[in-house]
Design an enzyme around this catalytic site. Structure first.
Site: not given
Length: 795
Positions: A699, A742
């Site tokens: 990511s 996140k």
């Protein structure tokens, strides 16, 4: 007449009336009515009656003083001290009191003789007891051959019954043989057969003599059949008793031998005590059979034998387990919801699931318990939520920690052949709970492993499978135990480390991290009151402002949960408690500026603006086992020849993402305004700070590409922007996981713009509204979109 004067009644004792006297006896127009429960008085019958109720004691005493006559009527309502009028039959028997015996306790016993059948025409008195207008019922029939035959048949069948039944006296046969009168024989036979009272009443009410004979024959035939069955059963039991007597005799001989050997009889007392416990435990048939077999084995051992204590301990475990003991569930939906809201803020998804369980349980009592898995960062309330569920359902709560467990025997128990063998933690927990339906929490299910001692996760497959756990087998018990009533809850910080087969059996409910506003609400309503109580303070001693709590949350903790926040609040409470204890203050108000006095210098600060001061630095978003976090990717160039150095404890996947990002930037250098041969005379160093922490995953691909582009173009990355996403060689941005965590991390860190893969747009719905408030989200299909949105233009 007052009931207290009953002892002044003179004793009464008369001989029974002869059949002729009964036939000519005069019956008054009104009689006091005595309700009878369980039997019927027939004309000519003599027998005792006991009366305990004060009202009817008084009635008997008054009747004894007057004409000694009363009406005995069956009450259809059993065990009623004072029946209603509707409960009384309308056909009864006028009876004469022959002998009266008053008891000192207020009870009266008397012997009476039935005189004649009567019909209640109407009630003339209801209080304190019934008095009714009655009329005598006389039988009208002629002697015929048919009636003689019915009489002889009834007499013969009654004699047959007497011969078969040991409960009836032989003298009854002589009496029955000498009764020639039809009605007297019927009344005598039915009165001595003791069938159901309503069947006796049916005979008493019947006026047709032929029908009365047939009803009486039916009663006698039923009693003969019942007696035959009883005799058969007794014969079978007698055979069993013979076998038991033989066993008893052998046991007595064994006891004599033990006595000769000097062994005390205390062992037999112990054996009998265990046998009684086995009976009281209500075990399933298989378990009871195993326990009795082991008990017989124990009885043959000497208490000094090494095996004796092993066998005795095993029997103790079997008898003390809650085989048939269950806690009654509280299935009130409103109460459950109120308790969950009282103990925990937010967590709506989990609360909704528990309320749904209560609703279904209320409609289907035999439903199997769910297997829930609370998954989320530490400090989000997973364990305490299990306690709240148990409190809401009114069940016992048992918690065992699986962290570090590597031995399968911890779950299934040890074989009894091992020294010091014990059942597994599941059975131990049930014994401790004392019920077979507790709320059972298996904490830290993601932190156990396997070694040469077995795989505990495989043992849990049976425990946590609703289709199998109704017959869970513990190695120590060696009999099945039903776990289907247990409400199992597991907790985990990382769902990926749970073996797939085990994870498939769990209903996973995620508990996300909290936003700053949610932490403020939790601290105000839960953490501060709890810490005040634990430190001997009251709300009058300490007032912590919302700004102070925000400061503690922002500058002294950086976590998804609230565990460290509570520790810091506890530190403030200890500082105040010291001042209150030494008398320097009695009350204190803690504002944001005062926090430093109690907690020292801030531990965390917003480093976004300070870190992104030169080209080559980009802010990324990462998922960790304890929630989301931000990370920085730094890139720098130096003279060299095509070298790429990567540092920061990067995993293989993350290194490959860096190589991919560099390849994409090189292949599109002209489009970005970068010299094509920049890499021919330069080395690139890519570093991810916090080098002591291992990092991996795809990511960070877009973050690395942005950092490299920023370095080579000289354009700064926007300081209020963070990004996440996987990159391909063609420049596509692929979706990644952990979007909710996140976004929460970005909110905590002061980020206002988040760049996400377009294919992750749907995952943004899972993030709390409070976390998304005031934030701008950009969805990218290609790395070009990320660079255009994330990099500043050169001025």
């Amino acid at each position: 007449m007052d009931s207290n004067d009953q002892n002044s009644i003179p004793p009464i004792q008369d001989d029974p009336l002869s059949p002729l006297d009964i036939e000519n006896a005069s019956i008054p127009d009104t009689l006091p009515i005595l309700p009878l429960s369980g039997f019927v008085v027939f004309p000519g019958a003599v027998g005792p009656i006991s009366v305990k109720h004060e009202t009817y004691v008084r009635m008997i005493n008054e009747a004894a003083v007057k004409n000694r006559l009363l009406g005995c009527v069956l009450s259809t309502k059993k065990n009623a001290d004072v029946p209603e009028e509707s409960d009384l039959c309308r056909i009864g028997t006028a009876a004469r009191i022959l002998k009266l015996m008053n008891m000192s306790s207020g009870e009266v016993n008397f012997i009476c003789q039935g005189v004649a059948r009567i019909r209640i025409d109407s009630f003339t008195q209801y209080d304190p007891f019934f008095v009714a207008a009655v009329s005598r019922i006389d039988d009208t029939f002629s002697h015929t051959t048919e009636l003689d035959a019915l009489r002889d048949t009834l007499r013969n069948r009654f004699v047959e019954l007497i011969d078969k039944s040991p409960q009836h006296a032989e003298q009854l046969k002589l009496v029955a043989v000498n009764i020639a009168d039809y009605t007297r024989l019927i009344d005598f036979v039915v009165g001595n057969c003791a069938p159901e009272p309503l069947k006796q009443q049916a005979v008493l009410e019947e006026n047709d003599i032929r029908k009365r004979f047939r009803k009486a024959l039916s009663i006698v035939q039923a009693e003969i059949h019942k007696t035959d069955l009883s005799n058969k059963i007794q014969s079978e039991i007698a055979q069993e008793i013979t076998d038991q007597q033989r066993e008893h005799l052998l046991r007595q001989q064994l006891k004599k031998i033990q006595a000769e050997l000097g062994e005390e009889d205390e062992q037999q007392v112990e054996i009998d005590s265990i046998r009684e416990k086995i009976t009281e435990a209500n075990m399933p048939e298989e378990a009871a059979k195993t326990a009795l077999k082991e008990l017989d084995r124990l009885a043959m051992m000497s208490p000094a034998a090494a095996e004796y204590s092993v066998s005795r301990t095993y029997l103790d475990w079997l008898t003390e387990l809650p085989w048939a003991v269950a806690t009654e569930d509280k299935l009130d939906i409103n109460t459950t919801e109120s308790i969950l809201n009282e103990d925990h803020y937010d967590l709506e998804k989990v609360k909704k699931r528990i309320i749904e369980y209560v609703a279904v349980r209320k409609l289907k009592q035999d439903m199997k318990g769910p297997i829930l898995c609370f998954y989320g960062p530490p400090g989000t309330g997973k364990t305490s939520l299990g306690k709240s569920i148990a409190r809401a359902l009114g069940r016992e709560f048992i918690r065992i920690s699986l962290g570090g467990v590597r031995d399968e025997a911890e779950i299934r128990g040890h074989r009894r052949t091992y020294v010091g063998a014990l059942p597994g933690r599941i059975i131990q927990g049930l014994k401790k709970a004392g019920t077979n339906n507790p709320v059972f929490m298996l904490d830290e299910i993601d932190k156990f492993g396997m070694d040469f001692r077995g795989d505990p996760s495989s043992a849990l497959l049976e425990v946590l499978d609703p289709e199998q756990n109704n017959s869970f087998s513990d190695h120590y018990l060696e009999v099945n135990f039903d776990l289907s009533n247990v409400f199992f809850i597991t907790t985990a910080n990382v769902i990926e480390t749970i073996p797939p087969a085990l994870r498939d059996r769990l209903e996973v409910l995620e508990l996300p991290g909290y936003t700053e506003d949610e932490k403020l609400h939790i601290a105000t309503n839960y953490l501060v009151p709890r810490q005040l109580e634990e430190h001997g303070l009251t709300a009058d001693n300490l007032d912590i402002s919302d700004d102070a709590l925000r400061t503690i949350s922002r500058d002294y903790t950086r976590e998804a949960g609230v565990r460290n926040l509570e520790r810091e609040i506890a530190s403030v409470c200890r500082g105040i408690a010291r001042k209150v204890a030494d008398g320097s203050i009695s009350t204190a108000a803690v504002a944001a500026d005062d926090v430093r006095d109690y907690l020292g210098q801030p531990k965390f600060f917003s480093e976004i603006a300070e870190r992104i001061t030169t080209p080559g630095i980009a802010t990324g978003l990462a998922w960790t086992p304890v929630g989301g976090d931000i990370l920085f990717v730094e890139a720098t160039g130096m003279p060299g020849k095509k070298g790429l150095v990567m540092t920061g404890q990067l995993g293989d996947v993350m290194k490959e993402s860096a190589q991919t990002a560099l390849s994409y930037v090189r292949s599109n250098a002209e489009a970005f305004g970068i010299e094509k041969d920049f890499f021919e005379t330069a080395d690139i160093h890519l570093h991810v700070p916090a080098g002591a922490i291992p990092k991996d995953g795809p990511s960070a691909g877009v973050t690395m590409a942005c950092a490299l582009t920023s370095l080579l173009t000289g354009r700064l990355v926007k300081s209020d922007t963070a990004m996440t996403g996987e990159i391909t060689l063609r420049g596509k941005v692929l979706p990644v996981g952990g979007i909710k965590e996140k976004v929460l991390a970005a909110k905590r860190s002061g980020i206002t713009t988040v760049i996400l893969p377009r294919l992750n747009k749907k995952d943004l719905d899972e993030a709390p509204d409070a976390a998304k408030e005031g934030m701008h989200f950009i969805f990218a299909d290609r790395i070009d979109d990320v660079i255009a949105a994330g990099l500043k233009e050169n001025t």
